[in-house]
Write a protein that holds these residues in place. Structure first.
Motif, PDB file in Angstrom:
ATOM      1  N   GLU A  79       0.825  -1.209   0.000  1.00 59.51           N
ATOM      2  CA  GLU A  79       0.000   0.000   0.000  1.00 59.51           C
ATOM      3  C   GLU A  79       0.859   1.259   0.000  1.00 59.51           C
ATOM      4  O   GLU A  79       0.524   2.272  -0.615  1.00 59.51           O
ATOM      5  CB  GLU A  79      -0.908  -0.024   1.232  1.00 59.51           C
ATOM      6  N   THR A  80       1.992   1.193   0.725  1.00 62.03           N
ATOM      7  CA  THR A  80       2.891   2.336   0.833  1.00 62.03           C
ATOM      8  C   THR A  80       4.324   1.887   0.553  1.00 62.03           C
ATOM      9  O   THR A  80       4.615   0.690   0.505  1.00 62.03           O
ATOM     10  CB  THR A  80       2.824   2.969   2.236  1.00 62.03           C
ATOM     11  N   ASP A  81       5.220   2.823   0.417  1.00 64.87           N
ATOM     12  CA  ASP A  81       6.626   2.522   0.165  1.00 64.87           C
ATOM     13  C   ASP A  81       7.230   1.867   1.410  1.00 64.87           C
ATOM     14  O   ASP A  81       7.284   2.486   2.484  1.00 64.87           O
ATOM     15  CB  ASP A  81       7.370   3.814  -0.160  1.00 64.87           C
ATOM     16  N   PRO A  82       7.707   0.624   1.310  1.00 66.14           N
ATOM     17  CA  PRO A  82       8.257  -0.064   2.481  1.00 66.14           C
ATOM     18  C   PRO A  82       9.461   0.647   3.090  1.00 66.14           C
ATOM     19  O   PRO A  82       9.759   0.466   4.275  1.00 66.14           O
ATOM     20  CB  PRO A  82       8.673  -1.431   1.923  1.00 66.14           C
ATOM     21  N   LEU A  83      10.164   1.461   2.311  1.00 65.89           N
ATOM     22  CA  LEU A  83      11.363   2.121   2.818  1.00 65.89           C
ATOM     23  C   LEU A  83      11.046   3.160   3.893  1.00 65.89           C
ATOM     24  O   LEU A  83      11.906   3.478   4.723  1.00 65.89           O
ATOM     25  CB  LEU A  83      12.128   2.780   1.670  1.00 65.89           C
ATOM     26  N   THR A  84       9.824   3.689   3.902  1.00 70.50           N
ATOM     27  CA  THR A  84       9.475   4.712   4.904  1.00 70.50           C
ATOM     28  C   THR A  84       9.435   4.131   6.310  1.00 70.50           C
ATOM     29  O   THR A  84       9.659   4.854   7.290  1.00 70.50           O
ATOM     30  CB  THR A  84       8.119   5.355   4.580  1.00 70.50           C
ATOM     31  N   ALA A  85       9.171   2.822   6.431  1.00 66.62           N
ATOM     32  CA  ALA A  85       9.097   2.197   7.757  1.00 66.62           C
ATOM     33  C   ALA A  85      10.447   2.180   8.458  1.00 66.62           C
ATOM     34  O   ALA A  85      10.528   2.077   9.689  1.00 66.62           O
ATOM     35  CB  ALA A  85       8.556   0.775   7.634  1.00 66.62           C
ATOM     36  N   LEU A  86      11.537   2.301   7.698  1.00 60.39           N
ATOM     37  CA  LEU A  86      12.878   2.281   8.277  1.00 60.39           C
ATOM     38  C   LEU A  86      13.160   3.529   9.105  1.00 60.39           C
ATOM     39  O   LEU A  86      14.102   3.549   9.906  1.00 60.39           O
ATOM     40  CB  LEU A  86      13.922   2.148   7.169  1.00 60.39           C
ATOM     41  N   GLU A  87      12.341   4.554   8.937  1.00 58.46           N
ATOM     42  CA  GLU A  87      12.559   5.815   9.647  1.00 58.46           C
ATOM     43  C   GLU A  87      12.128   5.756  11.102  1.00 58.46           C
ATOM     44  O   GLU A  87      12.532   6.594  11.913  1.00 58.46           O
ATOM     45  CB  GLU A  87      11.814   6.946   8.928  1.00 58.46           C
ATOM     46  N   HIS A  88      11.312   4.775  11.467  1.00 62.83           N
ATOM     47  CA  HIS A  88      10.743   4.702  12.815  1.00 62.83           C
ATOM     48  C   HIS A  88      11.513   3.662  13.621  1.00 62.83           C
ATOM     49  O   HIS A  88      11.179   2.480  13.630  1.00 62.83           O
ATOM     50  CB  HIS A  88       9.260   4.364  12.733  1.00 62.83           C
ATOM     51  N   GLU A  89      12.550   4.098  14.324  1.00 63.90           N
ATOM     52  CA  GLU A  89      13.484   3.179  14.949  1.00 63.90           C
ATOM     53  C   GLU A  89      12.920   2.457  16.173  1.00 63.90           C
ATOM     54  O   GLU A  89      13.532   1.513  16.664  1.00 63.90           O
ATOM     55  CB  GLU A  89      14.763   3.931  15.325  1.00 63.90           C
ATOM     56  N   ASP A  90      11.771   2.908  16.681  1.00 62.32           N
ATOM     57  CA  ASP A  90      11.139   2.202  17.801  1.00 62.32           C
ATOM     58  C   ASP A  90      10.180   1.121  17.303  1.00 62.32           C
ATOM     59  O   ASP A  90       9.539   0.439  18.103  1.00 62.32           O
ATOM     60  CB  ASP A  90      10.378   3.187  18.694  1.00 62.32           C
ATOM     61  N   ARG A  91      10.125   0.967  15.978  1.00 62.64           N
ATOM     62  CA  ARG A  91       9.222  -0.012  15.357  1.00 62.64           C
ATOM     63  C   ARG A  91      10.038  -1.022  14.558  1.00 62.64           C
ATOM     64  O   ARG A  91      11.103  -0.714  14.026  1.00 62.64           O
ATOM     65  CB  ARG A  91       8.254   0.701  14.405  1.00 62.64           C
ATOM     66  N   GLY A  92       9.516  -2.238  14.454  1.00 65.08           N
ATOM     67  CA  GLY A  92      10.177  -3.256  13.668  1.00 65.08           C
ATOM     68  C   GLY A  92       9.660  -3.272  12.240  1.00 65.08           C
ATOM     69  O   GLY A  92       8.491  -2.948  11.990  1.00 65.08           O
ATOM     70  N   VAL A  93      10.531  -3.625  11.304  1.00 61.24           N
ATOM     71  CA  VAL A  93      10.145  -3.718   9.901  1.00 61.24           C
ATOM     72  C   VAL A  93      10.109  -5.184   9.494  1.00 61.24           C
ATOM     73  O   VAL A  93      11.128  -5.879   9.546  1.00 61.24           O
ATOM     74  CB  VAL A  93      11.112  -2.942   8.991  1.00 61.24           C
ATOM     75  N   ILE A  94       8.932  -5.635   9.110  1.00 61.39           N
ATOM     76  CA  ILE A  94       8.716  -6.989   8.611  1.00 61.39           C
ATOM     77  C   ILE A  94       8.512  -6.894   7.109  1.00 61.39           C
ATOM     78  O   ILE A  94       7.771  -6.043   6.623  1.00 61.39           O
ATOM     79  CB  ILE A  94       7.491  -7.637   9.287  1.00 61.39           C
ATOM     80  N   SER A  95       9.175  -7.757   6.366  1.00 63.31           N
ATOM     81  CA  SER A  95       9.074  -7.727   4.912  1.00 63.31           C
ATOM     82  C   SER A  95       7.614  -7.754   4.465  1.00 63.31           C
ATOM     83  O   SER A  95       6.765  -8.413   5.085  1.00 63.31           O
ATOM     84  CB  SER A  95       9.816  -8.928   4.321  1.00 63.31           C
ATOM     85  N   ILE A 306      16.623  -3.203  18.554  1.00 66.05           N
ATOM     86  CA  ILE A 306      16.635  -2.347  19.744  1.00 66.05           C
ATOM     87  C   ILE A 306      18.036  -1.807  19.994  1.00 66.05           C
ATOM     88  O   ILE A 306      18.217  -0.633  20.330  1.00 66.05           O
ATOM     89  CB  ILE A 306      16.112  -3.147  20.960  1.00 66.05           C
ATOM     90  N   GLY A 307      19.045  -2.649  19.815  1.00 67.66           N
ATOM     91  CA  GLY A 307      20.415  -2.189  19.981  1.00 67.66           C
ATOM     92  C   GLY A 307      20.781  -1.090  19.000  1.00 67.66           C
ATOM     93  O   GLY A 307      21.617  -0.234  19.301  1.00 67.66           O
ATOM     94  N   ASN A 308      20.152  -1.095  17.837  1.00 66.66           N
ATOM     95  CA  ASN A 308      20.414  -0.075  16.819  1.00 66.66           C
ATOM     96  C   ASN A 308      19.587   1.194  17.011  1.00 66.66           C
ATOM     97  O   ASN A 308      19.784   2.169  16.287  1.00 66.66           O
ATOM     98  CB  ASN A 308      20.126  -0.646  15.427  1.00 66.66           C
ATOM     99  N   SER A 309      18.657   1.181  17.954  1.00 60.80           N
ATOM    100  CA  SER A 309      17.708   2.290  18.094  1.00 60.80           C
ATOM    101  C   SER A 309      18.283   3.511  18.796  1.00 60.80           C
ATOM    102  O   SER A 309      17.749   4.615  18.654  1.00 60.80           O
ATOM    103  CB  SER A 309      16.475   1.810  18.864  1.00 60.80           C
ATOM    104  N   ALA A 310      19.332   3.319  19.613  1.00 61.21           N
ATOM    105  CA  ALA A 310      19.913   4.393  20.422  1.00 61.21           C
ATOM    106  C   ALA A 310      18.928   4.942  21.456  1.00 61.21           C
ATOM    107  O   ALA A 310      19.139   6.025  22.022  1.00 61.21           O
ATOM    108  CB  ALA A 310      20.430   5.533  19.531  1.00 61.21           C
ATOM    109  N   LEU A 340      23.228   0.349  24.044  1.00 62.42           N
ATOM    110  CA  LEU A 340      22.410   1.405  24.628  1.00 62.42           C
ATOM    111  C   LEU A 340      23.067   2.025  25.862  1.00 62.42           C
ATOM    112  O   LEU A 340      22.452   2.853  26.541  1.00 62.42           O
ATOM    113  CB  LEU A 340      21.023   0.857  24.985  1.00 62.42           C
ATOM    114  N   GLY A 341      24.278   1.598  26.148  1.00 60.99           N
ATOM    115  CA  GLY A 341      25.006   2.201  27.269  1.00 60.99           C
ATOM    116  C   GLY A 341      24.608   1.680  28.621  1.00 60.99           C
ATOM    117  O   GLY A 341      24.770   2.382  29.633  1.00 60.99           O
ATOM    118  N   GLY A 342      24.093   0.461  28.680  1.00 64.03           N
ATOM    119  CA  GLY A 342      23.720  -0.129  29.953  1.00 64.03           C
ATOM    120  C   GLY A 342      24.927  -0.319  30.854  1.00 64.03           C
ATOM    121  O   GLY A 342      26.052  -0.533  30.382  1.00 64.03           O
TER     122      GLY A 342
END
Length: 368
Positions: A79-95, A306-310, A340-342
């Protein structure tokens, strides 16, 4: 109408987007490319690609009686461009292909319907396949004229872009073959250049060992530390090389209800996913292809995202996974904790009692 025209009409009536025909044979160079890829180790741990190479390379080696192959495609354009989902780092991207029901089940049921009709109308024998047998669907689809294999090795269609599920019917009927599609990639390198992990050593060649789809789905255990930061928030598969293709400007949104993204899988919360136990995982991914990798491998992927989310707000959730029963989860929890600096002293008790080599490796590794 000719038999081929009638079969095509019936296929479209059953909901397929495209139906073409080809001889049940492939050029020798198709098998040669497969053998070269395996020799170079580009198949990773997918031993099933090594097995029955001859049957993959030559359809009649799988079924000597086959004369023709009916290649079917089903559009699953997003429905939408899948690449836009990569911008939301608190969300997971499923193919895109895995955001609802398993396409294998959807297509196979339809193939069997078409196959039964075919036998009733014209006789003969058939075998149906959906990515679960030694069948090289993409070369057969290109030979049948559905599209061509692009530089990312996936099928590209002038009508549907990168978004076609493929299925095939091998038949003893001798059907008129369609004209093969020619390569229309030209000088474009978009799919090669966008790959986050540089998984394409050359155009038309894919090294699965660096491919995020392979790493998140097929690869077991921990994932190479050098590749984890490149995975971003992709937690099951990767659509980058598909989504960037310029031919998608002609693509249309898929209409099959069972393949349209569920709201819960469109862009799911990493905070929710990292807390899944086995029962909750199975419930969330009912009928989904995601279910087949199991909860442990999936949560491993989520922890990498999550480790990549900062985002340090994830630290309490990561801490809960440090003592998870699955070693691949514990290992990636250690990695995410440090990303994440734990506090390092929170890992002290793990040093004392951890025996699994993958987790020990993460505990003794330098901070990311």
């Amino acid at each position: 109408m000719t038999p081929a025209e009638e079969i095509r009409q019936q296929a479209l009536t059953l909901g397929f987007s495209v139906c073409h025909f080809t001889d049940a044979g492939l050029p020798d160079e198709v098998g040669a490319r497969l053998r070269n890829a395996i020799q170079d180790g580009h198949h990773g741990t997918m031993a099933w690609m090594e097995n029955r190479v001859e049957q993959r390379s030559h359809p009649r080696a799988l079924w000597p009686e086959a004369k023709s192959v009916i290649m079917l495609g089903l559009n699953y354009g997003p429905e939408t461009d899948p690449l836009t989902a990569l911008e939301h780092e608190d969300r997971g991207v499923i193919s895109v292909y895995a955001q609802n029901e398993d396409y294998h089940d959807v297509i196979k049921k339809r193939l069997k319907q078409l196959g039964r009709w075919l036998i009733d109308q014209y006789g003969g024998e058939i075998k149906v396949f959906v990515d679960t047998a030694p069948v090289m669907e993409k070369p057969l689809a290109a030979q049948a004229g559905l599209g061509w294999q692009g530089k990312h090795t996936n099928l590209v269609s002038r009508e549907f872009g990168s978004w076609l599920f493929l299925g095939s019917i091998y038949t003893t009927l001798d059907l008129d073959a369609d004209t093969p599609e020619t390569d229309h990639c030209g000088s474009c390198r978009a799919c090669l250049d966008i790959c986050p992990t540089a998984a394409f050593p050359a155009p038309y060649r894919l090294d699965a060992r660096r491919c995020i789809s392979y790493l998140t789905i097929e690869h077991k255990g921990t994932i190479d530390a050098a590749l984890r930061p490149l995975m971003g928030n992709r937690i099951y598969g990767c659509d980058d090389c598909l989504a960037i293709c310029p031919w998608n400007k002609f693509a249309e949104e898929g209409r099959e209800a069972k393949l349209i993204a569920r709201d819960t899988l469109r862009s799911p919360s990493l905070a929710t996913l990292v807390q899944l136990d086995d029962a909750a995982f199975r419930s969330l991914f009912t009928k989904s292809p995601v279910k087949r990798i199991g909860r442990d491998r999936f949560v491993r992927n989520v922890l990498i995202a999550i480790g990549n989310s900062a985002d340090t707000a994830f630290l309490p959730l990561v801490k809960n996974r440090l003592t998870d029963e699955a070693p691949e989860v514990r290992a990636m929890a250690v990695w995410a904790w440090r990303c994440l600096g734990g506090a390092e002293d929170a890992l002290g008790h793990l040093h004392e009692r951890e025996n699994h080599p993958d987790v020990r490796q993460e505990l003794t590794a330098a901070a990311p």
